[in-house]
Design an enzyme around this catalytic site. Structure first.
Site, PDB file in Angstrom:
ATOM      1  N   ARG A  77      18.318   0.238 -13.031  1.00  0.00           N
ATOM      2  CA  ARG A  77      17.583   0.036 -11.777  1.00  0.00           C
ATOM      3  C   ARG A  77      18.033   1.009 -10.679  1.00  0.00           C
ATOM      4  NH1 ARG A  77      18.742  -4.083  -8.815  1.00  0.00           N
ATOM      5  NH2 ARG A  77      19.373  -5.423 -10.545  1.00  0.00           N
ATOM      6  N   TYR A 131      -7.383   3.860  -0.142  1.00  0.00           N
ATOM      7  CA  TYR A 131      -7.552   3.125  -1.392  1.00  0.00           C
ATOM      8  C   TYR A 131      -7.586   1.624  -1.063  1.00  0.00           C
ATOM      9  CZ  TYR A 131      -6.210   0.789  -5.674  1.00  0.00           C
ATOM     10  OH  TYR A 131      -6.146  -0.077  -6.726  1.00  0.00           O
ATOM     11  N   ASP A 196      -1.261  10.299   1.385  1.00  0.00           N
ATOM     12  CA  ASP A 196      -1.517   9.960  -0.014  1.00  0.00           C
ATOM     13  C   ASP A 196      -2.256  11.151  -0.621  1.00  0.00           C
ATOM     14  OD1 ASP A 196      -2.655   9.034  -2.423  1.00  0.00           O
ATOM     15  OD2 ASP A 196      -2.569   6.954  -1.733  1.00  0.00           O
ATOM     16  N   LYS A 221      -2.849   8.319 -11.907  1.00  0.00           N
ATOM     17  CA  LYS A 221      -4.083   9.103 -11.898  1.00  0.00           C
ATOM     18  C   LYS A 221      -3.825  10.511 -12.468  1.00  0.00           C
ATOM     19  CE  LYS A 221      -5.312   5.303  -9.791  1.00  0.00           C
ATOM     20  NZ  LYS A 221      -5.358   5.164  -8.339  1.00  0.00           N
TER      21      LYS A 221
HETATM   22  C1  LIG Z   1      -4.940   4.117  -7.409  1.00  0.00           C
HETATM   23  C2  LIG Z   1      -4.490   4.511  -6.067  1.00  0.00           C
HETATM   24  C3  LIG Z   1      -3.373   3.928  -5.468  1.00  0.00           C
HETATM   25  C4  LIG Z   1      -2.613   2.789  -6.128  1.00  0.00           C
HETATM   26  O1  LIG Z   1      -1.937   3.241  -7.266  1.00  0.00           O
HETATM   27  P1  LIG Z   1      -1.603   2.301  -8.533  1.00  0.00           P
HETATM   28  O2  LIG Z   1      -0.868   3.238  -9.435  1.00  0.00           O
HETATM   29  O3  LIG Z   1      -2.882   1.775  -9.070  1.00  0.00           O
HETATM   30  O4  LIG Z   1      -0.721   1.208  -8.013  1.00  0.00           O
HETATM   31  C5  LIG Z   1      -2.963   4.399  -4.240  1.00  0.00           C
HETATM   32  N1  LIG Z   1      -3.640   5.390  -3.607  1.00  0.00           N
HETATM   33  C6  LIG Z   1      -4.723   5.970  -4.149  1.00  0.00           C
HETATM   34  C7  LIG Z   1      -5.426   7.046  -3.405  1.00  0.00           C
HETATM   35  C8  LIG Z   1      -5.192   5.550  -5.387  1.00  0.00           C
HETATM   36  O5  LIG Z   1      -6.295   6.120  -5.897  1.00  0.00           O
END
Ligand SMILES: *Cc1c(COP(=O)(O)O)cnc(C)c1O
Length: 415
Positions: A77, A131, A196, A221
């Site tokens: 961890r 998001y 982000d 992603k």
């Molecule tokens: C999918 C997404 C998230 C969240 O990510 P997870 O891996 O699903 O927890 C945050 N920001 C954006 C822009 C996203 O597309």
């Protein structure tokens, strides 16, 4: 220092290398010296040590500034060597000192909010759209934060003494609205700006170069890139990274080492994947913009593999009509996905907020993959249906053509 420690390869290299080179080599610089080619996967949850006095000192040091303990790892961890390779590589690609990986993008955002709230800075200023779940996390105040939603121009006025974070996405999920990150970073003053960068990836945009202090990815992603790993990561300076590691240690949202391995492997092809998918996405954006069944197309100035479009007809019929394209939430995989944000990714955002952020009920969000553009177009063409279809008809009204012969694509600018 132990050559297999997480520190052996995380110091900045003297010579800067191109992004494509870093993508393949960063986080792997020590492998050849160790007689290895593929990075080892270290599944240990704990590590033996006969020196508990030494361990006490290392734990004290971690508690002080969150720096990874020197020498052999201590406990899963706290840090893992395979995950550290991915962190090193992503930091190189984003041009930051450090990066800290988490079990998902939402775990990464949670850690940032907790790191700020734990110093009493609970107020967050944020720009919609975000998001859907990021929006929800802030709006619901689940982690004790309080949010003020603003337009980019309102950021400076919204800052308070207890503002700990400004949060933006550009291009934003799901509208692909783009922001002027440099102007926003300036408006933030000393308050950390978190961008982000999930949609752009470091291939198209490195937010720290525009003044952002924190860069967040849903690594689920594009970074993973194959739809088979959930992860999140924050790239930032070492001071903030230390606090994030402390939060990660305390709250436990760690990334599994196998996921770390898959992400490192994903990074190697990130530039190639993003560029190839972006070229296809740009072509599809032009074709959609020229199609009378499509009311509006959103495609960012910086490019990318995401296309959003609003249809004249029923968006649910488009989702029901695709055959090659997969109707699924998420994005950034090698295969093309399409989803209806108002029903899925942004369902959790209250309707007035969704509409206020430009997320129309007719909006579809498509993540373009690596398939052949003609096959994708055939599928979309069929899924768009016969309503107002112009195919083969010389009399159908077409959109205005630009001088270059290309139809106009809406490129949202200000927000
Ligand atoms: C999918 C997404 C998230 C969240 O990510 P997870 O891996 O699903 O927890 C945050 N920001 C954006 C822009 C996203 O597309």
């Amino acid at each position: 220092m132990n050559p297999s420690s997480t520190h052996a390869y995380d110091r900045a290299r003297p010579t800067p290398r191109a992004l494509a080179t870093e993508a393949v080599h960063a986080g792997r610089d020590d492998l050849a010296r160790q007689g290895l080619h593929a990075p080892p996967i270290d599944l240990s949850t704990t590590y033996p040590s006969y020196d508990s006095r030494g361990e006490a000192a290392r734990i004290d040091a971690f508690a002080a500034d969150g720096a990874l303990p020197e020498g052999t790892p201590l406990y899963g961890r706290l840090g893992n060597p395979t995950v550290a390779r991915f962190e090193t590589a992503l930091a190189r690609l984003e041009g930051t000192e450090s990066a800290v990986a988490f079990a998902s993008g939402m775990a990464a955002l949670s850690a940032v909010l907790l790191a700020r709230a734990s110093t009493g800075l609970r107020h967050v200023v944020a720009v919609r759209p975000l998001y859907g779940c990021s929006d929800h996390l802030l709006t619901a105040g689940l982690l004790g934060s309080e949010v003020t939603w603003v337009d980019p121009a309102g950021i400076e006025d919204a800052l308070r003494p207890d503002t700990g974070l400004v949060l933006v996405e550009s291009p934003a999920n799901p509208t692909l609205a783009e922001l002027d990150l440099r102007a926003i970073a300036h408006a933030c003053g000393s308050v950390p700006l978190l961008a982000d960068n999930t949609f752009a990836t470091p291939v198209l945009q490195r937010p720290v170069e525009h003044g952002a202090r924190l860069v967040l990815h849903s690594a689920t992603k594009y970074l993973g890139g194959h739809g088979d790993v959930m992860a999140g990561v924050v790239a930032c300076d070492e001071e903030f990274a230390g606090r994030l590691r402390q939060v990660r240690f305390a709250t436990g949202g760690v990334l599994h080492p196998l996921a770390g391995y898959l992400l490192l492997r994903g990074l190697a092809t990130l530039p190639v994947r993003v560029r190839a998918a972006s070229a296809t996405a740009a072509e599809l954006a032009w074709r959609l913009a020229a199609d009378p069944r499509v009311a509006r197309v959103h495609y960012p100035r910086i490019g990318g593999a995401m296309v959003a479009f609003e249809v004249h007809g029923d968006p649910h019929e488009v989702i029901a009509g695709v055959r090659l394209v997969t109707p699924a939430v998420s994005l950034g995989s090698v295969d093309t996905l399409i989803q209806h944000p108002a029903s899925i990714s942004h369902r959790i955002v209250a309707e007035p907020d969704r509409h206020g952020a430009g997320v129309s009920d007719r909006l579809l969000r498509m993540s373009v993959g690596l398939e052949d553009v003609e096959d994708l177009w055939d599928d979309l063409d069929g899924a768009l249906g016969t309503d107002r279809r112009s195919r083969g008809s010389v009399s159908a009204p077409g959109p205005a053509r630009t001088a270059g012969g290309r139809p106009p694509v809406s490129r949202p600018g200000g927000r």
